[in-house]
Design an enzyme around this catalytic site. Structure first.
Site, short mmCIF file in Angstrom:
data_model
loop_
_atom_site.label_atom_id
_atom_site.label_comp_id
_atom_site.label_asym_id
_atom_site.label_seq_id
_atom_site.Cartn_x
_atom_site.Cartn_y
_atom_site.Cartn_z
N LYS A 130 0.88 -1.18 0.00
CA LYS A 130 0.00 0.00 0.00
C LYS A 130 0.90 1.22 0.00
O LYS A 130 1.79 1.36 0.84
CB LYS A 130 -0.92 0.05 1.22
CG LYS A 130 -1.78 1.32 1.19
CD LYS A 130 -2.87 1.32 2.24
CE LYS A 130 -2.37 1.77 3.58
NZ LYS A 130 -3.47 2.01 4.54
N HIS B 192 -12.32 11.39 10.91
CA HIS B 192 -12.82 10.57 9.81
C HIS B 192 -12.96 9.09 10.20
O HIS B 192 -13.97 8.45 9.90
CB HIS B 192 -11.86 10.71 8.62
CG HIS B 192 -12.23 9.91 7.44
ND1 HIS B 192 -13.33 10.20 6.65
CD2 HIS B 192 -11.66 8.80 6.90
CE1 HIS B 192 -13.41 9.30 5.68
NE2 HIS B 192 -12.41 8.46 5.80
N GLN B 193 -11.95 8.56 10.88
CA GLN B 193 -11.96 7.12 11.20
C GLN B 193 -13.01 6.76 12.25
O GLN B 193 -13.42 5.60 12.35
CB GLN B 193 -10.59 6.67 11.74
CG GLN B 193 -9.40 6.98 10.86
CD GLN B 193 -9.38 6.16 9.59
OE1 GLN B 193 -9.92 5.04 9.54
NE2 GLN B 193 -8.80 6.70 8.54
N SER C 238 -5.09 11.91 16.51
CA SER C 238 -3.74 12.21 16.01
C SER C 238 -2.86 12.78 17.12
O SER C 238 -1.94 13.54 16.86
CB SER C 238 -3.83 13.25 14.89
OG SER C 238 -4.81 12.90 13.97
N MET D 215 -6.03 2.95 18.66
CA MET D 215 -5.89 2.81 17.21
C MET D 215 -5.21 4.00 16.54
O MET D 215 -4.84 3.94 15.38
CB MET D 215 -7.28 2.63 16.59
CG MET D 215 -8.08 1.47 17.15
SD MET D 215 -7.24 -0.12 17.05
CE MET D 215 -7.10 -0.34 15.29
N GLY D 216 -5.08 5.11 17.26
CA GLY D 216 -4.56 6.32 16.61
C GLY D 216 -3.05 6.35 16.47
O GLY D 216 -2.51 6.97 15.55
N GLY E 231 -3.34 -1.21 18.18
CA GLY E 231 -3.57 -1.45 16.74
C GLY E 231 -2.75 -0.50 15.90
O GLY E 231 -3.10 0.67 15.72
P1 NAD Z 1 -8.78 13.10 11.37
O1 NAD Z 1 -7.78 14.12 10.98
O2 NAD Z 1 -10.04 13.00 10.61
O3 NAD Z 1 -9.17 13.30 12.92
C1 NAD Z 1 -8.17 13.52 13.89
C2 NAD Z 1 -8.73 13.30 15.28
O4 NAD Z 1 -7.70 13.51 16.25
C3 NAD Z 1 -9.85 14.29 15.64
O5 NAD Z 1 -10.72 13.63 16.53
C4 NAD Z 1 -9.10 15.41 16.32
O6 NAD Z 1 -9.91 16.17 17.17
C5 NAD Z 1 -8.09 14.60 17.12
N1 NAD Z 1 -6.89 15.33 17.47
C6 NAD Z 1 -6.09 16.06 16.66
N2 NAD Z 1 -5.04 16.55 17.35
C7 NAD Z 1 -5.20 16.12 18.62
C8 NAD Z 1 -4.43 16.27 19.83
N3 NAD Z 1 -3.31 16.98 19.84
N4 NAD Z 1 -4.91 15.68 20.96
C9 NAD Z 1 -6.04 14.96 20.95
N5 NAD Z 1 -6.79 14.76 19.84
C10 NAD Z 1 -6.37 15.33 18.71
O7 NAD Z 1 -7.97 11.73 11.37
P2 NAD Z 1 -8.54 10.24 11.21
O8 NAD Z 1 -8.53 9.86 9.78
O9 NAD Z 1 -9.78 10.07 12.01
O10 NAD Z 1 -7.35 9.41 11.89
C11 NAD Z 1 -7.15 9.48 13.28
C12 NAD Z 1 -5.83 8.84 13.62
O11 NAD Z 1 -5.85 7.46 13.29
C13 NAD Z 1 -4.63 9.42 12.88
O12 NAD Z 1 -3.58 9.63 13.81
C14 NAD Z 1 -4.25 8.36 11.88
O13 NAD Z 1 -2.87 8.36 11.57
C15 NAD Z 1 -4.63 7.11 12.67
N6 NAD Z 1 -4.85 5.92 11.85
C16 NAD Z 1 -4.41 4.74 12.35
C17 NAD Z 1 -4.59 3.58 11.61
C18 NAD Z 1 -4.14 2.25 12.17
O14 NAD Z 1 -4.17 1.26 11.44
N7 NAD Z 1 -3.79 2.19 13.41
C19 NAD Z 1 -5.23 3.64 10.37
C20 NAD Z 1 -5.72 4.87 9.91
C21 NAD Z 1 -5.52 6.01 10.67
#
Ligand code: NAD
Length: 320
Positions: free
Chosen positions: A66, A136-137, A198, A218-219, A291
């Site tokens: 990917k 988004h997630q 994030s 998961m983040g 995760g």
């Molecule tokens: P997004 O940009 O749509 O949302 C980000 C989220 O994080 C929001 O809820 C925002 O309010 C919050 N946030 C931002 N900065 C913050 C901080 N300093 N403290 C607390 N909260 C904060 O992103 P998304 O697409 O929902 O993805 C969220 C996270 O999941 C990202 O970090 C992304 O890298 C991670 N992710 C992980 C996997 C995995 O397989 N583990 C897969 C996809 C995404």
């Protein structure tokens, strides 16, 4: 070679097929039949991130990568900031077999992973789902989680409260009541907590988590990110998709670096799926799934998408 465009994915791969594909992948990884190659992730400047996640499943006959990343200028262009594409290859010949849109698949495979952790590790009587994060997630996470336990209520917290409408709307779509709460209440009331932010600093403290909770963190998928206080990982039984990623780019990186957690104490979720590890052993145990997101997850759902797209006449074939 088959092409399955991003626009076709929504009608092809649903939560159940993602769950089944990812559960089989985690099981194969734990048996040693499949492994991930080292992740490449580069900063391109102006906030852009680009990288590759790849792997081989010998038994499932999957080889691929990917490729994608985060492009913060995309929102202004009217396209998602996260962009990814999966390329599959014949493991015997190396010839490319498919190119598949990877944006929706990433959300589905990530949500499937936390749902699998809930199915295998949360208490059977879990009723309250706590969500930390409303990006988004988060909607995908909630939709997949409710398939794993009979939740009766969703509570949620987000750093940016204006985003909580996403959680409220998703809970309503699932027929569940939703309440925005502070982090103390979230820890005190939730039986299962999903963190999907994030953040680069711990959001939930050790003291906020009560016995019996299952957390799916998961983040944290990059060096430096963090969602829970490191000492919580000394009180919890820690599980992950892949130990090497957990200790380097996952939630466990901080506890391991601080000498609080030994790498050997982290169990693969695949071992629980395969019945090699008992998983949760008491109602008071705190279980935490780290995760991190592995390349084989992407290959597994992309392969499923290709199979379904060919069957439904939605895949385009090109001579390559
Ligand atoms: P997004 O940009 O749509 O949302 C980000 C989220 O994080 C929001 O809820 C925002 O309010 C919050 N946030 C931002 N900065 C913050 C901080 N300093 N403290 C607390 N909260 C904060 O992103 P998304 O697409 O929902 O993805 C969220 C996270 O999941 C990202 O970090 C992304 O890298 C991670 N992710 C992980 C996997 C995995 O397989 N583990 C897969 C996809 C995404």
């Amino acid at each position: 070679m088959w092409i399955v465009p991003e626009s076709a994915i929504a009608g092809l791969v649903d939560e159940q097929s993602a769950f089944d594909a990812i559960e089989a992948t985690f099981a194969a990884m734990s048996r040693g039949d499949a492994y991930n190659f080292p992740v490449v992730r580069e900063a391109l400047g102006e906030g852009r991130q680009y990288g590759f996640k790849s792997g081989l499943d010998r038994v499932g006959s999957l080889l691929g990568v990917k490729s994608g990343g985060y492009f913060p200028g995309n929102a202004a262009r009217g396209i998602p900031n996260h962009q990814s594409t999966v390329f599959l290859f014949d493991p015997d010949s190396g010839k490319p077999t498919a190119m598949v849109g990877g944006n929706l698949l990433t959300a589905l495979r990530t949500a499937a992973a936390s749902s699998i952790s809930i199915r295998h590790l949360a208490r059977g009587d879990a009723k309250v789902l706590g969500m930390v994060g409303a990006g988004h997630q988060s909607a995908f996470q909630m939709r997949a989680a409710v398939r794993a336990r009979a939740f009766e209520k969703v509570i949620g917290w987000n750093l940016h409260p204006e985003m909580l409408t996403r959680l409220a709307e998703t809970a309503a779509e699932l027929g569940l009541p939703f309440e925005a709460v502070d982090l103390d209440r979230l820890g005190a009331e939730a039986d299962v907590i999903i963190t999907i932010t994030s953040s680069f600093d711990a959001i939930l403290t050790d003291a906020q988590i009560r016995p019996g909770t299952h957390l799916a963190c998961m983040g944290t998928d990059t060096k430096g990110k963090q969602e829970v206080e490191a000492t919580l990982l000394t009180r919890a039984s820690v599980f992950t998709d892949e130990v090497a990623q957990s200790v380097s780019i996952g939630e466990a990186q901080h506890a391991v670096a601080a000498g609080l957690l030994d790498e050997g104490a982290i169990a693969e979720i695949g071992a629980v799926i395969n019945g090699v590890h008992p998983g949760r052993t008491s109602a008071e145990e705190i279980t935490l799934f780290d995760g991190t997101g592995v390349g084989l997850q992407d290959l597994a759902v992309a392969s499923k998408a290709v199979e379904l797209a060919i069957a439904q006449g939605l895949a385009q074939q090109v001579a390559f």
